[in-house]
Design an enzyme around this catalytic site. Structure first.
Site, mmCIF file in Angstrom:
data_model
loop_
_atom_site.group_PDB
_atom_site.id
_atom_site.type_symbol
_atom_site.label_atom_id
_atom_site.label_comp_id
_atom_site.label_asym_id
_atom_site.label_seq_id
_atom_site.Cartn_x
_atom_site.Cartn_y
_atom_site.Cartn_z
ATOM 1 N N HIS A 62 0.896 -1.144 0.009
ATOM 2 C CA HIS A 62 -0.014 0.029 -0.030
ATOM 3 C C HIS A 62 1.035 1.221 -0.020
ATOM 4 C CE1 HIS A 62 -3.132 2.840 0.919
ATOM 5 N NE2 HIS A 62 -3.989 1.867 0.759
ATOM 6 N N ASP A 104 -7.976 -5.136 -0.376
ATOM 7 C CA ASP A 104 -8.280 -6.248 -1.449
ATOM 8 C C ASP A 104 -7.817 -7.596 -0.928
ATOM 9 O OD1 ASP A 104 -7.566 -3.414 -3.633
ATOM 10 O OD2 ASP A 104 -9.529 -3.943 -3.097
HETATM 11 C C1 SDX Z 1 -6.313 0.161 -3.098
HETATM 12 O O1 SDX Z 1 -4.254 4.609 -2.033
HETATM 13 C C2 SDX Z 1 -5.352 4.163 -1.470
HETATM 14 O O2 SDX Z 1 -5.511 4.151 -0.397
HETATM 15 C C3 SDX Z 1 -5.985 2.809 -2.271
HETATM 16 C C4 SDX Z 1 -6.937 2.107 -1.523
HETATM 17 C C5 SDX Z 1 -8.162 2.720 -1.312
HETATM 18 O O3 SDX Z 1 -8.954 2.571 -0.399
HETATM 19 O O4 SDX Z 1 -8.465 3.655 -1.963
HETATM 20 O O5 SDX Z 1 -6.335 1.506 -0.485
HETATM 21 C C6 SDX Z 1 -7.322 0.766 -2.325
HETATM 22 O O6 SDX Z 1 -5.677 0.438 -4.000
HETATM 23 C C7 SDX Z 1 -5.324 -0.928 -2.181
HETATM 24 C C8 SDX Z 1 -4.090 -1.438 -3.138
HETATM 25 C C9 SDX Z 1 -4.483 -2.626 -4.086
HETATM 26 N N1 SDX Z 1 -3.543 -2.760 -5.123
HETATM 27 C C10 SDX Z 1 -2.886 -4.015 -4.924
HETATM 28 O O7 SDX Z 1 -2.981 -4.947 -4.258
HETATM 29 C C11 SDX Z 1 -1.885 -4.232 -6.221
HETATM 30 C C12 SDX Z 1 -0.569 -4.986 -5.619
HETATM 31 N N2 SDX Z 1 0.011 -3.841 -4.905
HETATM 32 C C13 SDX Z 1 0.981 -3.044 -5.569
HETATM 33 O O8 SDX Z 1 1.048 -2.911 -6.800
HETATM 34 C C14 SDX Z 1 1.621 -1.959 -4.714
HETATM 35 O O9 SDX Z 1 1.944 -2.315 -3.540
HETATM 36 C C15 SDX Z 1 0.748 -0.419 -4.614
HETATM 37 C C16 SDX Z 1 0.371 -0.065 -5.881
HETATM 38 C C17 SDX Z 1 -0.603 -0.706 -3.908
HETATM 39 C C18 SDX Z 1 1.528 0.634 -3.995
HETATM 40 O O10 SDX Z 1 2.603 0.664 -4.764
HETATM 41 P P1 SDX Z 1 3.828 1.947 -4.531
HETATM 42 O O11 SDX Z 1 3.508 2.652 -3.201
HETATM 43 O O12 SDX Z 1 3.986 2.712 -5.633
HETATM 44 O O13 SDX Z 1 4.850 1.041 -4.237
HETATM 45 P P2 SDX Z 1 5.877 0.327 -5.393
HETATM 46 O O14 SDX Z 1 5.238 -0.238 -6.520
HETATM 47 O O15 SDX Z 1 7.017 1.330 -5.618
HETATM 48 O O16 SDX Z 1 6.631 -0.862 -4.483
HETATM 49 C C19 SDX Z 1 7.770 -0.484 -3.598
HETATM 50 C C20 SDX Z 1 8.529 -1.930 -3.643
HETATM 51 C C21 SDX Z 1 8.927 -2.371 -4.816
HETATM 52 O O17 SDX Z 1 10.058 -3.049 -4.866
HETATM 53 P P3 SDX Z 1 11.498 -2.553 -5.113
HETATM 54 O O18 SDX Z 1 11.469 -1.727 -6.461
HETATM 55 O O19 SDX Z 1 11.589 -1.700 -3.816
HETATM 56 O O20 SDX Z 1 12.531 -3.705 -5.076
HETATM 57 O O21 SDX Z 1 7.656 -2.790 -3.169
HETATM 58 C C22 SDX Z 1 7.406 -3.766 -4.077
HETATM 59 C C23 SDX Z 1 7.803 -3.406 -5.426
HETATM 60 O O22 SDX Z 1 8.240 -4.365 -6.429
HETATM 61 N N3 SDX Z 1 5.857 -4.204 -4.392
HETATM 62 C C24 SDX Z 1 5.628 -5.550 -4.321
HETATM 63 C C25 SDX Z 1 4.229 -5.324 -4.246
HETATM 64 N N4 SDX Z 1 3.826 -4.264 -4.154
HETATM 65 C C26 SDX Z 1 4.954 -3.452 -3.858
HETATM 66 N N5 SDX Z 1 6.220 -7.006 -4.709
HETATM 67 C C27 SDX Z 1 5.600 -7.851 -4.805
HETATM 68 N N6 SDX Z 1 4.242 -7.840 -4.841
HETATM 69 C C28 SDX Z 1 3.413 -6.682 -4.297
HETATM 70 N N7 SDX Z 1 2.156 -6.682 -4.350
#
Ligand code: SDX
Length: 433
Positions: free
Chosen positions: A312, A369
């Site tokens: 998140h 989710d």
């Molecule tokens: C919602 O914003 C809100 O409040 C949203 C929400 C709401 O109520 O409105 O809470 C609802 O959208 C919840 C999120 C639902 N999405 C997912 O579950 C999709 C999977 N998660 C992600 O793709 C990710 O975690 C996000 C999009 C939620 C957040 O992304 P960020 O903050 O931009 O973080 P990032 O993508 O830069 O990740 C940071 C690191 C990376 O690794 P490094 O580059 O540091 O090595 O964490 C890793 C990412 O690769 N990472 C994951 C991961 N999420 C982040 N690795 C594996 N699996 C994951 N799910």
């Protein structure tokens, strides 16, 4: 009502031998923000913050999140208490109006919604005309913006009475539109709301009822849905809410602004994740349930697989909503006598991830989710409708945020950029290219 501490605090930005003071805003929960309003005029500089990870878009009095402590409050009330003690309509009233309603206020609000919830003439034909292959979120967005055509354009005037009526209409029609989209997928005609039932009961009747037959909602399903809708009702400046605010800042009407928010929510990185989670869990089940293998895939930079429902932007601790939904999963499935094998796969994934350095170091926890789809499925809602359910919950938050932005007279949202393209050059005739 917004509470800002006037501490006359400032910070200084030094550029060369010059220093520029900027005021610090302190919110009611002691969050600090640097007001860079005069930055470009004073220094010629803009800030750059891809994904707005450090940028506050507005001041807001609606929802407070503390991502480090896993705190979520709507207008000061904890999500835990609201999920346990309130109805979704009470929470919708709270988000828009700032206070929990008295009994009289709630009764009159419910009557207002029921007076506006009949789906307009021609709505069924409009929904039937859309291709069956369209995703339900695309249908929901298209039908929401179409409401501006079903109701008089004069209602777009920004007066308290017209805004209140439009909000009642949108809140009243939205559940019927969601149900009609579901029924289109089932090859059935839409049903109008049954105003003898409460908001959630009437939604269930429009989803699963039969024309001319009285429908009695299952109280277990009604209560579970009421809780899920509350948990999704608002979440400060997430992607879809920011979309609603920026579209509304051009003074586009509420239907158009919410329709834009729906398309933002559809994205798999945002609300679309609840559908992706179930599809992921089914894939892992079909693959033999080897969670260790899929955890490795999620960590592998060469593999574009992500553990959907994990991570998140704000919560670097547990998402409090995920905690509540996980607990509800066990009780609802037990009450309904359902044993869904993907629930155990989800728990195994969570257990493995929370003990894995990759996830711990990146503070990746289950988000709202991760477990919600397991409950939606147990309630008989098809996977492609999960994000529509998220939108159904989020609607009052979108409306409250849109109203706060308009009431605050905020300027049109128009971010700046740093240009990195070609510098000025003369036109080249085609024969010389
Ligand atoms: C919602 O914003 C809100 O409040 C949203 C929400 C709401 O109520 O409105 O809470 C609802 O959208 C919840 C999120 C639902 N999405 C997912 O579950 C999709 C999977 N998660 C992600 O793709 C990710 O975690 C996000 C999009 C939620 C957040 O992304 P960020 O903050 O931009 O973080 P990032 O993508 O830069 O990740 C940071 C690191 C990376 O690794 P490094 O580059 O540091 O090595 O964490 C890793 C990412 O690769 N990472 C994951 C991961 N999420 C982040 N690795 C594996 N699996 C994951 N799910």
């Amino acid at each position: 009502m917004s509470k800002i501490a006037e501490l006359n605090e400032t910070v200084e930005l030094r550029i060369g031998d010059k220093s520029f003071p900027f005021p610090v805003i302190t919110g009611s929960e002691n969050e600090k923000g640097i007001d860079i309003g005069p930055l470009r005029a004073q220094t010629g500089y803009v800030t750059l913050d891809s994904g707005y990870k450090n940028t506050g878009a507005c001041k807001s009095a609606i929802t407070f999140l503390d991502g480090e402590l896993g705190i979520l409050h709507y207008r000061g009330y904890s999500i835990e208490e609201l999920a346990e003690k309130a109805s979704f309509i009470e929470v919708a009233y709270l988000l828009v109006n700032g206070e929990l309603p008295t009994k009289e206020q709630l009764n009159s609000h419910v009557l207002g919604l029921k007076a506006q919830n009949a789906l307009p003439e021609g709505m069924g034909a409009f929904i039937n005309a859309m291709p069956k292959s369209m995703h339900p979120m695309a249908m929901l967005s298209a039908t929401t913006v179409a409401l501006s055509g079903f109701y008089p354009a004069s209602d777009d005037d920004y007066t308290p009475e017209k805004v209140a009526r439009t909000m009642d209409r949108l809140m009243g029609n939205f559940s019927g539109i969601a149900a009609a989209i579901y029924r289109k997928g089932q090859g059935e005609q839409l049903l109008q709301p049954d105003n003898r039932l409460d908001y959630v009961g009437s939604f269930l009747q429009m989803m699963y009822g039969a024309l001319g037959k009285e429908y009695t909602p299952d109280p277990i399903v009604n209560e579970a849905l009421n809780t899920l809708l509350i948990l999704h009702a608002d979440h400060e400046q997430n992607c879809s809410t920011s979309t609603v605010r920026i579209v509304g800042s051009s003074h586009a009407n509420l239907y158009a602004s919410v329709a834009a928010g729906i398309t933002a929510l559809w994205g798999p990185l945002h609300g679309g994740a609840n559908q992706e989670v179930i599809e992921m869990l089914e894939q892992i089940k079909a693959d033999g349930g080897d969670t260790a293998k899929w955890i490795l895939k999620a960590k592998d930079k060469d593999d574009d697989f992500r553990l959907m429902g994990f991570g998140h932007r704000v919560y670097k601790n547990f998402d409090p909503r995920a905690r509540i939904i996980k607990k509800a999963c066990d009780s609802i499935l037990a009450k309904l006598g359902i044993n869904d094998p993907v629930l155990q796969i989800a728990k195994d994934l969570e257990e493995a991830a929370l003990n894995d350095e990759y996830f711990k170091s990146r503070k990746l926890y289950p988000n709202v989710d991760f477990y919600s789809g397991i409950i939606y499925r147990a309630l008989g809602i098809p996977t492609e409708m999960f994000t529509v359910m998220f939108a159904l919950g989020r609607l009052p938050g979108w409306m409250a945020q849109w109203k706060e932005m308009r009431d605050g007279g905020e300027p049109i949202g128009r971010p700046r950029q740093i240009y990195t393209g070609e510098t000025s050059r003369p036109f080249v005739a085609i024969e010389h290219r």
